[in-house]
Motif scaffolding. Structure first.
Motif, PDB file in Angstrom:
ATOM      1  N   ARG A  81       0.843  -1.091  -0.121  1.00 37.05           N
ATOM      2  CA  ARG A  81      -0.136   0.026   0.024  1.00 37.05           C
ATOM      3  C   ARG A  81       0.894   1.171  -0.202  1.00 37.05           C
ATOM      4  N   THR A  96      -3.580   3.401  -1.477  1.00 39.95           N
ATOM      5  CA  THR A  96      -3.822   2.425  -2.354  1.00 39.95           C
ATOM      6  C   THR A  96      -2.903   1.618  -2.651  1.00 39.95           C
ATOM      7  N   TYR A 124      -1.874   0.850  -9.018  1.00 38.46           N
ATOM      8  CA  TYR A 124      -3.006   1.537  -9.337  1.00 38.46           C
ATOM      9  C   TYR A 124      -2.504   2.851 -10.076  1.00 38.46           C
TER      10      TYR A 124
END
Length: 299
Positions: A250, A273, A277
């Protein structure tokens, strides 16, 4: 040696200028009956390249916006060494050069790192005559001066490594704490310009009468931190290393963007996130690690 007596409580910005040295902006918060004494490290102009803002070492309070309850519980005072950070996010033009240099060596990796709509699909740029070229303006107002977007945290780190090799300097992405200090200085402000939100001060939702889109990085001069860092509240949010490391997959995204407004653009708001991503609202800016060997000091 600079001495100021009998100064009122409040937030101040000391600007240190010396021939041959980078201009140093040093925010100070003076409390009631408080005496402040400090020594500020300054660097030769050559050590802080054009396009970077110097953030001197020192303490500040991180995550201290009481209106953002999810982060306020982590409020604490931290001390950071000095560093430099990009005045603007990395631009499309800068990323385009990286991608074309990479394409000459490894076309498959260049394709994988090119701007896209999702992690592995929806590529936004195409190769023409052996070079990546910008599409004509359409869905996005493509030009070299808008911030890069549609790239992942991992892509951003690859760009940092490329720039480090090319320039012979040590670049990286900022940590959350470094980003927040560069964004607000010493006085715990909620936005780059102060504590009151203003739509017309940044490229955010509703600031352009319904014409929401990414803009050139030097738009909105008011969206500027005490250190001279631009585009904190609006335009694109930025990849950072996450403060908590219990989930290594993350990463953090800090700052507002063109599709957010008001509360969501407060400096203290934190998002995270996966490191793969991508979004058309997320970009990044470089942090430059400074060498102590080139430093000098001013009282």
């Amino acid at each position: 040696m600079l001495e100021i007596d009998d100064i009122d409580m409040g937030s101040y910005l000391i600007v240190i200028e010396r021939e041959g040295y980078a201009t140093t902006r040093y925010p100070v918060l003076v409390g009631r009956n408080q005496r402040i004494q400090d020594r500020v490290t300054i660097y030769p102009q050559a050590a802080v390249p054009r396009g970077f803002a110097y953030v001197p070492r020192g303490d500040f309070v991180v995550y201290d916006d009481p209106n953002v309850a999810s982060t306020y519980k982590h409020r604490r005072r931290v001390s950071l060494p000095g560093f430099a950070i990009g005045v603007f996010p990395v631009t499309v033009g800068e990323y385009l050069q990286f991608l074309n240099d990479l394409h000459a060596r490894d076309p498959d990796e260049a394709r994988a790192r090119s701007p896209r709509e999702s992690e592995n699909a929806g590529y936004l740029w195409t190769v023409e005559e052996g070079q990546y070229r910008l599409p004509p303006p359409g869905r996005y107002p493509w030009c070299e001066r808008i911030p890069i977007f549609g790239v992942s945290f991992d892509d951003a780190r690859a760009y940092c490594a490329y720039r480090s090799r090319r320039d012979g300097l040590q670049y990286d992405l900022p940590s959350e704490v470094e980003w927040e200090k560069a964004a607000k200085g010493a006085d715990s402000r909620h936005f780059s310009w102060g504590n009151l939100f203003e739509n017309e001060f940044a490229n955010v939702l509703f600031s352009r009468g319904g014409d929401e889109q990414v803009l050139e990085v030097d738009s909105y001069e008011e969206d500027c931190s005490p250190y001279g860092v631009r585009g904190i509240v609006g335009n694109v949010s930025e990849w950072c290393y996450r403060d908590q490391t219990e989930r290594p997959d993350r990463v953090s995204v800090r700052g507002g963007n063109w599709a957010l407004s008001n509360y969501a653009c407060r400096i203290a708001v934190r998002r995270n996130t996966h490191d793969t991503y991508v979004s058309d609202r997320f970009g990044f800016r470089l942090k430059l690690v400074l060498s102590d060997e080139k430093a000098n000091s001013a009282d």
